[in-house]
Write a protein that holds these residues in place. Sequence first.
Motif, PDB file in Angstrom:
ATOM      1  N   ARG A  82       0.820  -1.201   0.000  1.00  7.85           N
ATOM      2  CA  ARG A  82       0.000   0.000   0.000  1.00  7.85           C
ATOM      3  C   ARG A  82       0.856   1.252   0.000  1.00  7.85           C
ATOM      4  O   ARG A  82       1.961   1.256   0.547  1.00  7.85           O
ATOM      5  CB  ARG A  82      -0.886   0.055   1.257  1.00  7.85           C
ATOM      6  N   ILE A  83       0.312   2.303  -0.580  1.00  7.37           N
ATOM      7  CA  ILE A  83       0.889   3.644  -0.488  1.00  7.37           C
ATOM      8  C   ILE A  83      -0.234   4.540   0.009  1.00  7.37           C
ATOM      9  O   ILE A  83      -1.298   4.600  -0.614  1.00  7.37           O
ATOM     10  CB  ILE A  83       1.390   4.158  -1.845  1.00  7.37           C
ATOM     11  N   VAL A  84      -0.030   5.214   1.117  1.00 11.21           N
ATOM     12  CA  VAL A  84      -1.069   6.069   1.682  1.00 11.21           C
ATOM     13  C   VAL A  84      -0.502   7.462   1.917  1.00 11.21           C
ATOM     14  O   VAL A  84       0.595   7.598   2.475  1.00 11.21           O
ATOM     15  CB  VAL A  84      -1.618   5.502   3.009  1.00 11.21           C
ATOM     16  N   VAL A 180      -2.781  12.580  12.067  1.00 13.88           N
ATOM     17  CA  VAL A 180      -3.365  11.660  11.084  1.00 13.88           C
ATOM     18  C   VAL A 180      -2.260  11.058  10.224  1.00 13.88           C
ATOM     19  O   VAL A 180      -2.226   9.844   9.989  1.00 13.88           O
ATOM     20  CB  VAL A 180      -4.400  12.377  10.199  1.00 13.88           C
ATOM     21  N   ARG A 181      -1.336  11.904   9.760  1.00 20.58           N
ATOM     22  CA  ARG A 181      -0.240  11.404   8.919  1.00 20.58           C
ATOM     23  C   ARG A 181       0.617  10.390   9.659  1.00 20.58           C
ATOM     24  O   ARG A 181       1.008   9.357   9.109  1.00 20.58           O
ATOM     25  CB  ARG A 181       0.611  12.583   8.445  1.00 20.58           C
ATOM     26  N   SER A 182       0.929  10.679  10.910  1.00 21.83           N
ATOM     27  CA  SER A 182       1.750   9.776  11.712  1.00 21.83           C
ATOM     28  C   SER A 182       1.060   8.433  11.922  1.00 21.83           C
ATOM     29  O   SER A 182       1.671   7.364  11.772  1.00 21.83           O
ATOM     30  CB  SER A 182       2.062  10.424  13.064  1.00 21.83           C
ATOM     31  N   GLN A 188       0.246   1.912   7.562  1.00 21.54           N
ATOM     32  CA  GLN A 188       0.737   1.480   6.249  1.00 21.54           C
ATOM     33  C   GLN A 188       1.921   0.531   6.402  1.00 21.54           C
ATOM     34  O   GLN A 188       1.957  -0.539   5.776  1.00 21.54           O
ATOM     35  CB  GLN A 188       1.163   2.694   5.435  1.00 21.54           C
ATOM     36  N   ASN A 189       2.877   0.891   7.219  1.00 22.71           N
ATOM     37  CA  ASN A 189       4.058   0.047   7.404  1.00 22.71           C
ATOM     38  C   ASN A 189       3.695  -1.288   8.040  1.00 22.71           C
ATOM     39  O   ASN A 189       4.239  -2.344   7.666  1.00 22.71           O
ATOM     40  CB  ASN A 189       5.091   0.782   8.260  1.00 22.71           C
ATOM     41  N   TYR A 190       2.771  -1.249   8.992  1.00 22.31           N
ATOM     42  CA  TYR A 190       2.352  -2.487   9.652  1.00 22.31           C
ATOM     43  C   TYR A 190       1.684  -3.436   8.657  1.00 22.31           C
ATOM     44  O   TYR A 190       2.011  -4.627   8.589  1.00 22.31           O
ATOM     45  CB  TYR A 190       1.388  -2.159  10.796  1.00 22.31           C
TER      46      TYR A 190
END
Length: 220
Positions: A82-84, A180-182, A188-190
């Motif tokens: 994924r890319i978010v 929100v970004r954090s 995403q990484n998880y």
Amino acid sequence: MIPPEQSGPFVAHMEMVLDVYKRPFDPRHPVVCMDETPKQLIAETKSALPASPGRVARYDYEYRRCGVSNIFLAYEPLAGKRIVRVTERKTKQDWACFIEEIAERYESAEKITLVMDNFNTHEPGAFYEKFKPERAKELWDRFDFVYTPKHGSWLNMAEIELNVLTKQCLKRRIEDIETVRSEVLAWQNYRNNKDSKTNWQFTTKDARIKLSRLYPTIDD
């Protein structure tokens, strides 16, 4: 939502998407689904009562609105990646920048098939409104756009991922876009490290049986 009656345009776009989902994994021609959703920024006006044995934390019903952010998500189902990205707006230019990021992430791909809805910002002209003509055409040539039918967002696997993101990460009050970004980056990484994938089972054959009412009646 599914149309209540026969719809040639709906089934045509549906079958096109379902054909794309049958393709085997090919890193030179990846299939990527893309979607977006707003996230309202909300601040507490009173301190919450902390959790205690036998009682969950309690929050006051009053809150303060702090604006709205937008979440873009690209999802490659067969790779589980994924890319978010979280943006302040969801204009054509914001979308074009996100598509450029997808292109850069798949720099070794020959052609990227991008499945998305037909929202009015999701069109090649956005590239020319954001980039110089040479770069705009270069980006456009990297993609093959496949649009889900109107009222057929359930056919977009990126929407499934956005629902997971909301339930696991964002279903609470968050007052600023940096938080929100954090949170989204951590999610995403998880998910990427976990190699979570979607086991898509619905096929054109299934559609012609279960959604037969949507197919126009042809007189012999």
